[in-house]
Design an enzyme around this catalytic site. Sequence first.
Site, PDB file in Angstrom:
ATOM      1  N   ASP A   1      15.894  -0.731   9.678  1.00 51.51           N
ATOM      2  CA  ASP A   1      16.131   0.628  10.157  1.00 51.51           C
ATOM      3  C   ASP A   1      17.385   0.615  11.028  1.00 51.51           C
ATOM      4  OD1 ASP A   1      15.292  -0.655  12.431  1.00 51.51           O
ATOM      5  OD2 ASP A   1      14.229   1.085  13.196  1.00 51.51           O
TER       6      ASP A   1
ATOM      7  N   TYR B   1      13.840   1.850   3.370  1.00 49.14           N
ATOM      8  CA  TYR B   1      13.206   1.475   4.638  1.00 49.14           C
ATOM      9  C   TYR B   1      11.690   1.698   4.609  1.00 49.14           C
ATOM     10  CZ  TYR B   1      11.073   1.948   9.113  1.00 49.14           C
ATOM     11  OH  TYR B   1      10.172   1.831  10.125  1.00 49.14           O
TER      12      TYR B   1
ATOM     13  N   GLU C   1       5.434   6.378   9.353  1.00 44.98           N
ATOM     14  CA  GLU C   1       6.818   6.045   9.005  1.00 44.98           C
ATOM     15  C   GLU C   1       7.614   7.274   8.589  1.00 44.98           C
ATOM     16  OE1 GLU C   1       8.241   3.461   9.768  1.00 44.98           O
ATOM     17  OE2 GLU C   1       6.532   2.176  10.196  1.00 44.98           O
TER      18      GLU C   1
END
Length: 304
Positions: free
Chosen positions: A151, A133, A50
């Site tokens: 996102d 996020y 991520e």
Amino acid sequence: MASSPVPRTSPSGLSRPEIGDVVVDWYATAARDLPWRRPGVDAWAVLVSEVMLQQTPVARVEPVWRAWLERWPTPADLAEATPAEVIRAWGKLGYPRRALRLREAAVAVVERHGGVVPAEVAALEALPGVGTYTARAVACFGYGQAHPVVDTNVRRVVARVLHGRAEAGTARAADLDDVLALTPTDPDRAVRFSVAAMELGALVCVAGTPRCGVCPVRDLCAWRLAGSPPDDGPPRRVQKFAGTDRQVRGRLLDVLRAAHHPVEAAGLDAVWDDAVQRSRCLDSLLTDGLVEQTADGLFTLPGS
DNA sequence: GAATCGTGGGA
DNA sequence: TTCCCAAGATT
């Protein structure tokens, strides 16, 4: 939802979890086989993916992610690495401060959580480089918890499908509520919706020219039903790169990544003609902890 | 809210 | 060639 109860409606008053169900079913047939989505990938590997994927294309991340986890398979492993090592391993993914923060996050995981990536959103958000996020993405994709994960792809999908607008505006806290309005009520499907909505935005509901012809929710999409009106918001500024400090910083760091010994200031002169800008950028790299000056005044990656 | 922070592939 | 922009976070 693992989070506190939130009305399943958006500011526009819509609540359409049936759209989410369609997207989940589409995902089952259209999803890409990405390495960090495979069974057995732990929360640490998800966190690494991520952070690397922030503002960075999938294709560029894949090889670096694999090498990174082979070298540092746990947070404790990364916590022992030097900044110089992680900056070099980060390669040219861009935004190298992410590499430093990922290392700092690993240190925090060891110190605060016994070396185990925390599963709570609040604890995740408290880690360096982990924001709204990324914290929810790790809780959802790494631990299977149902959370709204928003996102840029999801915000674009929501703008079109739910609000009937061509483009998403600036990110806002209410984005989480908008996504909840589309989320299936079944917890297991809610988890799958989080990744499915991102995938829809990445493959079909893309920026530029969306592929509405193959979209699973084209007949439920508010934007499509409104006749696909053009964006009415202010034109968003394209971020310049050529000539900016970002470009200069990138070149400076490129030299230091390649040099395995400290470099004289003169050794950096060739990267940029403007000495004022060059100096300013070198200073900012020092401030950011991406560059270190040795006792005898040479420049090098920190801790090398 | 706006600006800043890399890089490189594709339209 | 030029321009767009790709799973954000931080200040």
